[in-house]
Motif scaffolding. Structure first.
Motif, PDB file in Angstrom:
ATOM      1  N   ARG A 103       0.834  -1.201   0.000  1.00  0.00           N
ATOM      2  CA  ARG A 103       0.000   0.000   0.000  1.00  0.00           C
ATOM      3  C   ARG A 103       0.872   1.257   0.000  1.00  0.00           C
ATOM      4  O   ARG A 103       0.663   2.168  -0.795  1.00  0.00           O
ATOM      5  N   ALA A 104       1.865   1.293   0.909  1.00  0.00           N
ATOM      6  CA  ALA A 104       2.744   2.465   0.971  1.00  0.00           C
ATOM      7  C   ALA A 104       3.531   2.627  -0.323  1.00  0.00           C
ATOM      8  O   ALA A 104       3.700   3.742  -0.826  1.00  0.00           O
ATOM      9  N   LEU A 105       3.998   1.514  -0.894  1.00  0.00           N
ATOM     10  CA  LEU A 105       4.767   1.586  -2.135  1.00  0.00           C
ATOM     11  C   LEU A 105       3.884   2.032  -3.296  1.00  0.00           C
ATOM     12  O   LEU A 105       4.298   2.833  -4.138  1.00  0.00           O
ATOM     13  N   GLY A 106       2.655   1.531  -3.342  1.00  0.00           N
ATOM     14  CA  GLY A 106       1.731   1.953  -4.394  1.00  0.00           C
ATOM     15  C   GLY A 106       1.387   3.421  -4.290  1.00  0.00           C
ATOM     16  O   GLY A 106       1.339   4.149  -5.300  1.00  0.00           O
ATOM     17  N   GLN A 107       1.172   3.907  -3.068  1.00  0.00           N
ATOM     18  CA  GLN A 107       0.870   5.323  -2.869  1.00  0.00           C
ATOM     19  C   GLN A 107       2.059   6.202  -3.260  1.00  0.00           C
ATOM     20  O   GLN A 107       1.883   7.246  -3.891  1.00  0.00           O
ATOM     21  N   ALA A 108       3.277   5.758  -2.893  1.00  0.00           N
ATOM     22  CA  ALA A 108       4.465   6.528  -3.254  1.00  0.00           C
ATOM     23  C   ALA A 108       4.691   6.516  -4.758  1.00  0.00           C
ATOM     24  O   ALA A 108       5.121   7.523  -5.343  1.00  0.00           O
ATOM     25  N   GLU A 143      -1.228  -1.505 -10.305  1.00  0.00           N
ATOM     26  CA  GLU A 143      -0.909  -2.906 -10.003  1.00  0.00           C
ATOM     27  C   GLU A 143      -0.590  -3.107  -8.524  1.00  0.00           C
ATOM     28  O   GLU A 143      -0.979  -4.115  -7.927  1.00  0.00           O
ATOM     29  N   LEU A 144       0.118  -2.154  -7.929  1.00  0.00           N
ATOM     30  CA  LEU A 144       0.476  -2.263  -6.517  1.00  0.00           C
ATOM     31  C   LEU A 144      -0.718  -2.012  -5.599  1.00  0.00           C
ATOM     32  O   LEU A 144      -0.833  -2.633  -4.529  1.00  0.00           O
ATOM     33  N   LEU A 145      -1.596  -1.104  -5.999  1.00  0.00           N
ATOM     34  CA  LEU A 145      -2.700  -0.695  -5.130  1.00  0.00           C
ATOM     35  C   LEU A 145      -3.891  -1.642  -5.184  1.00  0.00           C
ATOM     36  O   LEU A 145      -4.682  -1.695  -4.240  1.00  0.00           O
ATOM     37  N   GLU A 146      -4.052  -2.368  -6.278  1.00  0.00           N
ATOM     38  CA  GLU A 146      -5.219  -3.248  -6.419  1.00  0.00           C
ATOM     39  C   GLU A 146      -5.401  -4.204  -5.247  1.00  0.00           C
ATOM     40  O   GLU A 146      -6.514  -4.367  -4.759  1.00  0.00           O
ATOM     41  N   PRO A 147      -4.336  -4.870  -4.760  1.00  0.00           N
ATOM     42  CA  PRO A 147      -4.539  -5.795  -3.642  1.00  0.00           C
ATOM     43  C   PRO A 147      -4.303  -5.160  -2.275  1.00  0.00           C
ATOM     44  O   PRO A 147      -4.175  -5.868  -1.283  1.00  0.00           O
ATOM     45  N   SER A 148      -4.273  -3.832  -2.206  1.00  0.00           N
ATOM     46  CA  SER A 148      -3.717  -3.186  -1.012  1.00  0.00           C
ATOM     47  C   SER A 148      -4.711  -2.456  -0.118  1.00  0.00           C
ATOM     48  O   SER A 148      -4.285  -1.693   0.755  1.00  0.00           O
ATOM     49  N   ALA A 193      -6.609   0.159  -0.664  1.00  0.00           N
ATOM     50  CA  ALA A 193      -6.423   1.606  -0.789  1.00  0.00           C
ATOM     51  C   ALA A 193      -7.332   2.106  -1.900  1.00  0.00           C
ATOM     52  O   ALA A 193      -6.853   2.560  -2.944  1.00  0.00           O
ATOM     53  N   PRO A 194      -8.656   2.014  -1.733  1.00  0.00           N
ATOM     54  CA  PRO A 194      -9.578   2.301  -2.837  1.00  0.00           C
ATOM     55  C   PRO A 194      -9.503   3.722  -3.379  1.00  0.00           C
ATOM     56  O   PRO A 194      -9.607   3.929  -4.586  1.00  0.00           O
ATOM     57  N   ALA A 195      -9.300   4.702  -2.508  1.00  0.00           N
ATOM     58  CA  ALA A 195      -9.247   6.089  -2.988  1.00  0.00           C
ATOM     59  C   ALA A 195      -8.008   6.321  -3.850  1.00  0.00           C
ATOM     60  O   ALA A 195      -8.075   6.960  -4.904  1.00  0.00           O
ATOM     61  N   ASP A 196      -6.875   5.793  -3.415  1.00  0.00           N
ATOM     62  CA  ASP A 196      -5.641   5.950  -4.187  1.00  0.00           C
ATOM     63  C   ASP A 196      -5.719   5.170  -5.498  1.00  0.00           C
ATOM     64  O   ASP A 196      -5.246   5.648  -6.538  1.00  0.00           O
ATOM     65  N   LEU A 197      -6.305   3.979  -5.448  1.00  0.00           N
ATOM     66  CA  LEU A 197      -6.455   3.183  -6.668  1.00  0.00           C
ATOM     67  C   LEU A 197      -7.349   3.904  -7.671  1.00  0.00           C
ATOM     68  O   LEU A 197      -7.048   3.964  -8.872  1.00  0.00           O
ATOM     69  N   ALA A 198      -8.439   4.480  -7.180  1.00  0.00           N
ATOM     70  CA  ALA A 198      -9.344   5.219  -8.068  1.00  0.00           C
ATOM     71  C   ALA A 198      -8.633   6.428  -8.671  1.00  0.00           C
ATOM     72  O   ALA A 198      -8.787   6.726  -9.863  1.00  0.00           O
ATOM     73  N   GLU A 199      -7.831   7.123  -7.863  1.00  0.00           N
ATOM     74  CA  GLU A 199      -7.109   8.297  -8.359  1.00  0.00           C
ATOM     75  C   GLU A 199      -6.087   7.895  -9.419  1.00  0.00           C
ATOM     76  O   GLU A 199      -5.926   8.571 -10.440  1.00  0.00           O
TER      77      GLU A 199
END
Length: 384
Positions: free
Chosen positions: A221-226, A248-253, A255-261
């Motif tokens: 999650r942290a890596l996907g957000q970064a 790809e990193l956020l899909e399983p993490s 973190a729906p708001a970050d994935l949507a963004e």
């Protein structure tokens, strides 16, 4: 744990602690274990512990109960559970909590409002609670307060103030020995604020530092957000390759708001490049996620882009693709479509993937939005 040392061991010990009788008799022990799981980004495990936490909190004093309520609200916020985060934070605000706990709950509430795009409500909530004044006190929740104030300043377009607030958040965490980027993403948020203020070089340096910290920590999650931040502040505009990596990193993490963004930015980049099919597909997925978060401004923005894309000519479907699309829209299974078209199921899967890409829809569910624009012909639907 907060310093990112012996992460796996800390999580194992926290999970073991909450099922042990001695810890369950001590509300503060359960509270510490719950914070460890949240800090580690082990949100599924933290959610499983909340039932134990609620039971233990009921036996503790009000101060401990308020802390339980806050950590549960913050955990829900990280998971994208805005309704639950709002409910839990309001429970603290409407109870007999002291001023410090109320400030922490307000910070969570402000983040929930901003997550839904309700900037006016977030601003009013922060003003009524005196969030800015609270950040100047010795509140134990000062990092949360600065984070909420930074996010509010970003939403108001005061990017200099936003950067100052996020950097203050970082200093508060450092003073507590906390460097785990999974707790509060102050560095990435500061990079976005600097980028919005036109300080691109500084933004990219800060984003690089945030990515290095996330990589060191190892949380997806942290890596996907970064990665999303690095993509956003990249020279020449959001980097499509990095955005795809972020997705790809956020899909399983969780973190729906970050994935949507990430999907919104990726879809917008595809649209700018004239790749309308890919743009529709990513934007349609982002829309579903923002709608679930009830972020109306983001949904409206996506709808406007999709309307613009619909005015352009879509790649034409072949006769075979058109027939497969009609059968899929009629709820035929891939096996039924294969029988109707005299092809293998694998061929049907490939054909439908091309259909979805050309039409810019995420899958079968998206066909309903575009089927009326297709040159339909009568087809026989097996078993229907």
């Amino acid at each position: 744990m907060s310093a990112g040392v012996e992460w796996t061991l800390a999580v194992q010990e926290a999970e073991a602690a909450v099922v042990s009788a001695p810890c369950r008799r001590d509300a503060r022990c359960v509270l510490r274990a719950l914070w460890v799981l949240v800090y580690a980004g082990e949100l599924v495990a933290a959610d499983a512990v909340t039932g134990v936490a609620a039971e233990v909190a009921a036996r503790g004093d009000q101060h401990v109960a308020d802390q339980f309520g806050l950590v549960r609200a913050y955990s829900a916020l990280l998971c994208g559970g805005l309704d639950r985060a709002w409910e839990l934070s309001r429970h603290v605000l409407e109870g007999t909590a002291g001023n410090d706990a109320r400030l922490g709950a307000t910070a969570v509430g402000v983040r929930v409002r901003l997550g839904r795009g309700a900037v006016d409500q977030a601003r009013s909530m922060a003003w009524r609670a005196g969030l800015a004044a609270g950040a100047a006190t010795d509140s134990r929740y000062r990092p949360l307060l600065f984070d909420a104030l930074g996010a509010l300043a970003m939403a108001d377009g005061d990017f200099d103030a936003a950067e100052r607030a996020f950097l203050a958040c970082g200093r508060e965490l450092a003073d507590r020995g906390i460097v785990n980027p999974a707790i509060l993403r102050w560095q990435g948020q500061a990079a976005l604020a600097a980028h919005a203020a036109g300080r691109s070089e500084a933004a990219r340096r800060t984003a690089h530092d945030a990515h290095a910290a996330a990589a060191c920590w190892g949380s997806l999650r942290a890596l996907g957000q970064a990665t999303l931040v690095s993509a956003t502040v990249a020279a020449g505009g959001p980097d499509p390759g990095l955005l795809a990596d972020a997705v790809e990193l956020l899909e399983p993490s969780w973190a729906p708001a970050d994935l949507a963004e990430a999907r919104l930015l990726l879809g917008s980049r595809h649209a700018d490049a004239g790749e309308d099919g890919k743009a529709r597909r990513e934007l349609a997925r982002a829309r579903v996620q923002f709608e679930a978060l009830r972020n109306v401004p983001r949904v409206d923005r996506i709808d406007a882009t999709l309307r613009r894309l619909r005015t352009t000519e879509r790649p034409a479907l072949t006769d075979r693709e058109l027939e497969a699309a009609q059968l899929a829209y009629a709820d035929c299974t891939n096996k039924e479509i294969a029988a109707r078209l005299f092809v293998s199921v694998r061929t049907v899967e490939y054909t439908l993937s091309r259909v979805y890409d050309k039409l810019g829809v995420p899958g079968r569910d998206g066909l309903a939005d575009v089927i009326g624009d297709l040159p339909l012909r009568p087809v026989t639907v097996p078993g229907h």
